[in-house]
Design a protein around this motif. Structure first.
Motif, PDB file in Angstrom:
ATOM      1  N   LYS A  11       0.836  -1.197   0.000  1.00 31.22           N
ATOM      2  CA  LYS A  11       0.000   0.000   0.000  1.00 31.22           C
ATOM      3  C   LYS A  11       0.874   1.253   0.000  1.00 31.22           C
ATOM      4  O   LYS A  11       0.621   2.203  -0.737  1.00 31.22           O
ATOM      5  N   ARG A  13       3.922   1.518  -1.089  1.00 36.27           N
ATOM      6  CA  ARG A  13       4.561   1.630  -2.407  1.00 36.27           C
ATOM      7  C   ARG A  13       3.615   2.265  -3.419  1.00 36.27           C
ATOM      8  O   ARG A  13       4.006   3.150  -4.180  1.00 36.27           O
ATOM      9  N   TYR A  14       2.363   1.833  -3.415  1.00 34.91           N
ATOM     10  CA  TYR A  14       1.379   2.383  -4.350  1.00 34.91           C
ATOM     11  C   TYR A  14       1.165   3.874  -4.092  1.00 34.91           C
ATOM     12  O   TYR A  14       1.191   4.692  -5.019  1.00 34.91           O
ATOM     13  N   GLU A  15       0.939   4.239  -2.815  1.00 39.05           N
ATOM     14  CA  GLU A  15       0.693   5.636  -2.476  1.00 39.05           C
ATOM     15  C   GLU A  15       1.908   6.502  -2.798  1.00 39.05           C
ATOM     16  O   GLU A  15       1.768   7.613  -3.316  1.00 39.05           O
ATOM     17  N   SER A  17       4.200   5.881  -5.028  1.00 44.87           N
ATOM     18  CA  SER A  17       4.335   5.956  -6.478  1.00 44.87           C
ATOM     19  C   SER A  17       3.430   7.044  -7.057  1.00 44.87           C
ATOM     20  O   SER A  17       3.819   7.780  -7.963  1.00 44.87           O
ATOM     21  N   GLU A  18       2.224   7.190  -6.499  1.00 45.61           N
ATOM     22  CA  GLU A  18       1.324   8.256  -6.938  1.00 45.61           C
ATOM     23  C   GLU A  18       1.885   9.635  -6.587  1.00 45.61           C
ATOM     24  O   GLU A  18       1.822  10.557  -7.390  1.00 45.61           O
ATOM     25  N   ARG A  19       2.445   9.762  -5.393  1.00 41.77           N
ATOM     26  CA  ARG A  19       3.031  11.042  -4.988  1.00 41.77           C
ATOM     27  C   ARG A  19       4.233  11.400  -5.865  1.00 41.77           C
ATOM     28  O   ARG A  19       4.406  12.560  -6.249  1.00 41.77           O
ATOM     29  N   ARG A  21       4.756  10.413  -8.930  1.00 38.90           N
ATOM     30  CA  ARG A  21       4.236  10.762 -10.255  1.00 38.90           C
ATOM     31  C   ARG A  21       3.722  12.204 -10.274  1.00 38.90           C
ATOM     32  O   ARG A  21       4.060  12.987 -11.171  1.00 38.90           O
ATOM     33  N   LYS A  22       2.949  12.568  -9.267  1.00 40.64           N
ATOM     34  CA  LYS A  22       2.377  13.917  -9.224  1.00 40.64           C
ATOM     35  C   LYS A  22       3.454  14.993  -9.068  1.00 40.64           C
ATOM     36  O   LYS A  22       3.389  16.033  -9.724  1.00 40.64           O
ATOM     37  N   GLN A  56      11.313   4.753  -2.515  1.00 41.50           N
ATOM     38  CA  GLN A  56      10.581   3.843  -3.381  1.00 41.50           C
ATOM     39  C   GLN A  56      11.454   2.640  -3.764  1.00 41.50           C
ATOM     40  O   GLN A  56      10.986   1.499  -3.765  1.00 41.50           O
TER      41      GLN A  56
END
Length: 74
Positions: A11, A13-15, A17-19, A21-22, A56
């Motif tokens: 979870k 890692r996913y969160e 990765s979104e941060r 990216r943004k 990450q």
């Protein structure tokens, strides 16, 4: 490690990765807004992105080790 720990890492890692990216989009694709910041803020945001990328990578390694069944020893 208990499965719940692995799920928490996934979870995270996913969160993360979104941060990442943004923030990457903000710095490199929305240059107008980024360029309006003062130089110190620009440098700090780039440093933050490098730190997030490093974290990450650590999460990826830890999850890979869990998936291969390897455990770390002290």
């Amino acid at each position: 490690m208990p499965k719940s720990h692995i799920e928490r890492m996934q979870k995270e890692r996913y969160e993360l990765s979104e941060r990442v990216r943004k923030l990457t989009v903000f710095i490199y694709q929305e240059e107008t807004l980024f360029k309006e910041l003062n130089e110190i803020d620009q440098r700090l945001l780039k440093a933050q992105l490098r730190a997030m990328n490093a974290y990450q990578e650590v999460l990826e390694i830890r999850l890979d080790l869990e998936n291969t069944g390897m455990e770390h020893t002290q």
